[in-house]
Design a protein around this motif. Structure first.
Motif, mmCIF file in Angstrom:
data_model
loop_
_atom_site.group_PDB
_atom_site.id
_atom_site.type_symbol
_atom_site.label_atom_id
_atom_site.label_comp_id
_atom_site.label_asym_id
_atom_site.label_seq_id
_atom_site.Cartn_x
_atom_site.Cartn_y
_atom_site.Cartn_z
ATOM 1 N N GLN A 48 0.962 -1.084 0.202
ATOM 2 C CA GLN A 48 0.107 0.136 0.125
ATOM 3 C C GLN A 48 0.864 1.197 -0.245
ATOM 4 O O GLN A 48 1.713 1.481 1.050
ATOM 5 C CB GLN A 48 -0.873 -0.292 1.214
ATOM 6 C CG GLN A 48 -1.884 -1.261 1.387
ATOM 7 C CD GLN A 48 -2.781 -1.591 0.243
ATOM 8 O OE1 GLN A 48 -3.255 -0.530 -0.028
ATOM 9 N NE2 GLN A 48 -2.921 -2.640 -0.066
ATOM 10 N N GLY A 49 0.833 2.269 -0.563
ATOM 11 C CA GLY A 49 1.030 4.012 -0.812
ATOM 12 C C GLY A 49 0.152 4.679 -0.138
ATOM 13 O O GLY A 49 -1.037 4.707 -0.675
ATOM 14 N N GLU A 55 -4.558 12.184 1.822
ATOM 15 C CA GLU A 55 -5.974 12.101 0.951
ATOM 16 C C GLU A 55 -5.283 10.391 -0.754
ATOM 17 O O GLU A 55 -6.133 10.162 -0.488
ATOM 18 C CB GLU A 55 -5.747 13.446 0.348
ATOM 19 C CG GLU A 55 -7.014 13.858 -0.358
ATOM 20 C CD GLU A 55 -8.450 13.411 -0.325
ATOM 21 O OE1 GLU A 55 -9.808 13.009 -1.054
ATOM 22 O OE2 GLU A 55 -8.803 13.787 0.616
ATOM 23 N N CYS A 56 -4.881 10.512 -1.020
ATOM 24 C CA CYS A 56 -3.986 9.317 -2.091
ATOM 25 C C CYS A 56 -3.866 8.315 -1.984
ATOM 26 O O CYS A 56 -2.792 8.345 -1.010
ATOM 27 C CB CYS A 56 -3.081 10.197 -3.279
ATOM 28 S SG CYS A 56 -3.755 11.679 -3.760
ATOM 29 N N ARG A 57 -4.209 7.107 -1.973
ATOM 30 C CA ARG A 57 -3.399 5.897 -1.867
ATOM 31 C C ARG A 57 -2.938 5.457 -3.105
ATOM 32 O O ARG A 57 -4.197 4.732 -3.870
ATOM 33 C CB ARG A 57 -4.442 5.164 -1.070
ATOM 34 C CG ARG A 57 -4.928 6.015 0.386
ATOM 35 C CD ARG A 57 -5.655 5.046 1.080
ATOM 36 N NE ARG A 57 -5.561 5.998 2.425
ATOM 37 C CZ ARG A 57 -4.897 5.844 4.300
ATOM 38 N NH1 ARG A 57 -3.762 4.886 3.931
ATOM 39 N NH2 ARG A 57 -4.297 6.693 4.768
ATOM 40 N N VAL A 58 -2.614 3.826 -3.090
ATOM 41 C CA VAL A 58 -2.472 3.351 -4.186
ATOM 42 C C VAL A 58 -2.411 1.884 -3.601
ATOM 43 O O VAL A 58 -1.444 1.828 -2.161
ATOM 44 C CB VAL A 58 -0.665 3.895 -4.882
ATOM 45 C CG1 VAL A 58 -1.582 5.042 -5.899
ATOM 46 C CG2 VAL A 58 0.707 3.432 -4.120
ATOM 47 N N THR A 59 -2.350 1.255 -4.313
ATOM 48 C CA THR A 59 -2.599 -0.634 -4.277
ATOM 49 C C THR A 59 -1.379 -0.974 -4.872
ATOM 50 O O THR A 59 -2.077 -1.095 -6.319
ATOM 51 C CB THR A 59 -3.639 -1.309 -3.857
ATOM 52 O OG1 THR A 59 -3.842 -0.565 -2.724
ATOM 53 C CG2 THR A 59 -3.196 -3.194 -3.699
ATOM 54 N N ALA A 60 -0.237 -2.003 -4.823
ATOM 55 C CA ALA A 60 0.839 -2.745 -5.899
ATOM 56 C C ALA A 60 0.706 -3.692 -5.581
ATOM 57 O O ALA A 60 0.489 -4.402 -4.196
ATOM 58 C CB ALA A 60 1.963 -1.685 -5.624
ATOM 59 N N LEU A 142 5.070 3.511 0.626
ATOM 60 C CA LEU A 142 4.677 2.328 0.470
ATOM 61 C C LEU A 142 4.725 1.706 2.197
ATOM 62 O O LEU A 142 5.512 2.221 2.617
ATOM 63 C CB LEU A 142 5.769 1.176 0.085
ATOM 64 C CG LEU A 142 5.821 1.513 -1.673
ATOM 65 C CD1 LEU A 142 6.733 1.044 -2.872
ATOM 66 C CD2 LEU A 142 4.028 1.574 -2.135
ATOM 67 N N TYR A 143 4.308 0.516 2.314
ATOM 68 C CA TYR A 143 3.532 -0.457 3.686
ATOM 69 C C TYR A 143 3.470 -1.048 3.541
ATOM 70 O O TYR A 143 2.769 -1.807 2.546
ATOM 71 C CB TYR A 143 3.357 0.365 4.688
ATOM 72 C CG TYR A 143 2.085 1.072 4.519
ATOM 73 C CD1 TYR A 143 1.127 0.504 5.059
ATOM 74 C CD2 TYR A 143 1.877 2.450 4.187
ATOM 75 C CE1 TYR A 143 -0.213 0.711 4.903
ATOM 76 C CE2 TYR A 143 0.652 2.189 3.837
ATOM 77 C CZ TYR A 143 -0.928 1.551 4.307
ATOM 78 O OH TYR A 143 -1.992 2.100 4.034
#
Length: 175
Positions: A48-49, A55-60, A142-143
């Motif tokens: 997850q980022g 506000e913004c989140r990403v998933t890799a 990232l985490y």
């Protein structure tokens, strides 16, 4: 280009190092892909980022990243204010914006950088070259992998443009 053409400070490296006068995203993308060919990380991951304001989140979501590098290019240094930036790259479809809105800037032809509209933090970069695409995510955002860590960088890229010497035993590429 083959390994002998990328080592040292021969003409190909000098041409790529000249990207400060107009970074070639195609060369950058090819360099990253060439440096990481055959490399594999041993863990499946869902990272997850999140930007600075949340506000913004990403998933890799990927069996393994395509690459993990430290970038010393001028554009990365100017955007982050840091001497170099750690990026983890994935296939384009493996990185998804799951929350928030981004502003996108085409920093070089074929390479865009997406930033949170609220706080301006880098969320992901996307490079497109014929037949090959990837997205990379700033590692500091990232985490969440199975070890609780971001995949370690395997190379320094654009080291010829460094503002800080790094003595870490990792391969350094001038271009």
């Amino acid at each position: 280009l083959g390994p002998s053409e990328w080592s040292g400070t021969g003409p190909p490296c000098e041409r790529i190092a000249a990207r400060d006068r107009g970074t070639s995203s195609l060369l950058w993308a090819l360099l990253v892909l060439w440096l990481t060919r055959g490399s594999a990380f041993s863990l499946a991951m869902q990272l997850q980022g999140v930007c600075a304001c949340g506000e913004c989140r990403v998933t890799a979501d990927a069996p393994a990243p395509k690459f993990s590098v430290y970038c010393h290019c001028t554009i990365c240094r100017r955007i982050t204010g840091a001497p170099y930036t750690h990026f983890v790259g994935f296939q384009t479809d493996q990185v998804k914006l799951t929350a928030g809105e981004v502003r996108t800037w085409e920093s070089t032809p074929g390479c865009s950088r997406s930033f949170c509209k609220v706080c301006g933090s880098g969320v992901f970069n996307e490079c497109v070259i014929p037949g090959q695409e990837f997205r990379d995510v700033p590692a500091g955002t990232l985490y969440g992998n199975t070890d609780g860590e971001v995949p370690p960088a395997g190379n320094h890229i654009f080291y010829g443009n460094r503002v800080l010497d790094v003595k870490d035993g990792i391969k350094k590429w001038e271009g």
